[in-house]
Design an enzyme around this catalytic site. Structure first.
Site, mmCIF file in Angstrom:
data_model
loop_
_atom_site.group_PDB
_atom_site.id
_atom_site.type_symbol
_atom_site.label_atom_id
_atom_site.label_comp_id
_atom_site.label_asym_id
_atom_site.label_seq_id
_atom_site.Cartn_x
_atom_site.Cartn_y
_atom_site.Cartn_z
ATOM 1 N N CYS A 34 0.825 -1.210 0.000
ATOM 2 C CA CYS A 34 0.000 0.000 0.000
ATOM 3 C C CYS A 34 0.859 1.259 0.000
ATOM 4 C CB CYS A 34 -0.913 0.023 1.227
ATOM 5 S SG CYS A 34 -2.167 -1.270 1.228
ATOM 6 N N ASN A 35 2.031 1.180 0.591
ATOM 7 C CA ASN A 35 2.833 2.374 0.817
ATOM 8 C C ASN A 35 4.114 2.444 0.000
ATOM 9 O OD1 ASN A 35 1.143 3.581 2.817
ATOM 10 N ND2 ASN A 35 1.836 2.008 4.236
ATOM 11 N N SER A 90 8.720 2.207 7.221
ATOM 12 C CA SER A 90 7.280 2.088 7.008
ATOM 13 C C SER A 90 6.538 3.335 7.465
ATOM 14 C CB SER A 90 6.731 0.872 7.770
ATOM 15 O OG SER A 90 7.282 -0.322 7.283
ATOM 16 N N THR A 142 4.727 -5.245 11.586
ATOM 17 C CA THR A 142 5.352 -6.501 11.169
ATOM 18 C C THR A 142 4.860 -6.983 9.808
ATOM 19 O OG1 THR A 142 3.668 -7.738 12.398
ATOM 20 C CG2 THR A 142 5.718 -7.220 13.547
ATOM 21 N N GLN A 143 3.854 -6.326 9.257
ATOM 22 C CA GLN A 143 3.264 -6.767 8.007
ATOM 23 C C GLN A 143 4.268 -6.732 6.862
ATOM 24 O OE1 GLN A 143 -0.323 -4.618 7.251
ATOM 25 N NE2 GLN A 143 -1.035 -6.000 5.658
ATOM 26 N N GLY A 153 -13.673 -7.346 2.585
ATOM 27 C CA GLY A 153 -12.415 -7.934 2.136
ATOM 28 C C GLY A 153 -11.722 -8.655 3.266
ATOM 29 N N GLY A 198 -8.380 -10.126 2.893
ATOM 30 C CA GLY A 198 -6.965 -10.383 2.676
ATOM 31 C C GLY A 198 -6.245 -10.208 3.997
#
Length: 436
Positions: free
Chosen positions: A53-54, A112, A118-119, A193, A195
């Site tokens: 996403c980032n 991040s 931790t993703q 969603g 995911g």
């Protein structure tokens, strides 16, 4: 030109969300793009990409680190129909030691939006696995990836940064919980969603005591997930009921992988209560609503909450950078040690060929009978092995020390081995613990 590591890409720091979301690839399309680019540019030996996403970043091992960025940006701009100048002005570019340090920081979640989440470690691992299985990565990026994951584990073990930090999902849920401190609304939420992001949102909401309705295209998968959590506050709803749900719940969290908006303005109906919607997807899932009683948060809107967390974790972040610095130095030293064995091998081969050349000349001129060639060759082999034993041992012993640079380069110069410099001791000066 000497082969080197190279990273180039775009993150939340420089590239706006509306442009970032245009760069998102489906896995098959990403592999096709990377394979085609490597085929068109033989100087690129290995390549992988990390898309979240980032950030959208490319990691390469190439013989042309100074020339490869322009064609890659041009190919990316053409493929995604994005303005090339916008990519050029937002590009983050690193080579060799700086590239290594950057990757370690990214995988350890120091780069991040939410420091310590931790993703990103799992996302990097999956990206590497995808590209490795496609044959786009080999030993050089594998070395980098394995050490980066080891570094991330070292940061987690040495600091409390991950336990104190939160993911984008938990930041969004925290924001919803803070809203309930000042607003009167049912503690009920819907999640669209399932995911990785959607599952995290569900877990965080349930931990905060919310009743959760989960909407997903694959109903059975959602039911299996709900069963695994075994929480009566989590109920599964069919996606066909989505339009009804968005007009019934005060809190909405949307995080699908759809390349288009799943919640359009035509689905929104006026309500008497206030609503807070969190669009956690890239590309975005929700079209900006026109209703005045709906507050929409995107990924970029959560940076204010993130900033407060960063201040609380400043000490751990500093310590984490020290850990990354140590791992960066260790990786550089390990790479350097790998170059010692080929140097020793080349030196021994040079001695062997010189001895055999003189042996053949002696036989040709009649100084030595032909039948003695094998015995004399064995004697010469033992002689130059004995002669080179101490230099070889010294090189291996000092492979991790500053003097190894001088020793290695002197040997290559004295014996005309003709290899380009691979010694990178200067790396330690920039990224050792003392530098932070």
């Amino acid at each position: 030109m000497q082969a080197a590591y190279l990273t180039l890409g775009f993150s939340h720091k420089l590239l706006p969300l509306d442009t970032r979301e245009k760069l998102v690839f489906e896995p098959e399309a990403l592999l096709e793009f990377l394979a085609r680019f490597r085929q068109e540019h033989p100087s690129v030996h290995e390549i992988m990409a990390l898309c979240t996403c980032n950030r959208v970043e490319f990691y390469l091992y190439t013989h042309a680190p100074d020339q490869i960025a322009p064609p890659l940006l041009k190919a990316l701009a053409h493929t995604k129909q994005v303005d090339l100048k916008a990519l050029q002005t937002s590009l983050e570019f690193h080579t060799q030691e700086h590239a290594i340090h950057h990757v370690f920081c990214v995988v350890s979640s120091l780069d991040s939006l939410v420091v310590g989440e931790t993703q990103i470690t799992g996302q990097f691992k999956e990206a590497f696995k995808l590209c490795l299985q496609a044959g786009l990565c080999a030993k050089h990026l594998s070395r980098l990836a394995h050490f980066a994951l080891k570094c991330a584990a070292g940061v987690r073990n040495a600091t409390a940064i991950s336990s104190q930090a939160v993911s984008i999902a938990s930041v969004a849920v925290k924001q919803a919980a803070e809203i309930l401190q000042t607003e009167i609304a049912p503690k009920r939420a819907m999640v669209v969603g399932m995911g990785e992001m959607g599952q995290l949102v569900c877990k965080h909401l349930l931990a905060k005591g919310f009743e959760v309705a989960l909407y997903n295209r694959n109903t059975q998968r959602a039911l299996d997930f709900a069963k695994s959590l075994d929480n009566p506050n989590l109920q599964v709803q069919p996606l066909s009921a989505l339009a009804q749900g968005i007009n019934a719940y005060a809190f909405l969290f949307c995080a699908t992988s759809a390349p288009y908006s799943v919640i359009s303005t035509t689905m929104v109906q006026p309500c008497t209560f206030r609503r807070w919607w969190f669009d956690l997807a890239v590309p975005r899932d929700i079209e900006p609503p026109q209703e005045p009683n709906i507050w929409l948060y995107s990924v970029d809107d959560l940076q204010g909450v993130v900033a407060r967390n960063l201040e609380q974790r400043q000490k751990d972040t500093r310590h984490a950078y020290q850990v990354v610095g140590r791992f960066s130095v260790q990786f550089a030293q390990w790479l350097q040690s790998l170059e010692v064995d080929p140097l020793i091998k080349d030196l021994r081969e040079l001695a062997k060929q010189a001895a055999l050349k003189e042996l053949r000349r002696a036989i040709k001129k009649g100084y030595l009978p032909q039948e003695h060639e094998e015995c004399v060759a064995r004697i010469l082999h033992n002689a130059f092995n004995t002669f080179l034993h101490h230099p070889s041992a010294t090189l291996k012993k000092n492979a991790h020390k500053p003097e190894s640079d001088m020793l290695g380069e002197c040997l290559k110069s004295l014996f005309n081995l003709g290899k380009e410099s691979m010694f990178i001791n200067r790396y330690k000066c920039e990224f050792s613990e003392e530098g932070f």
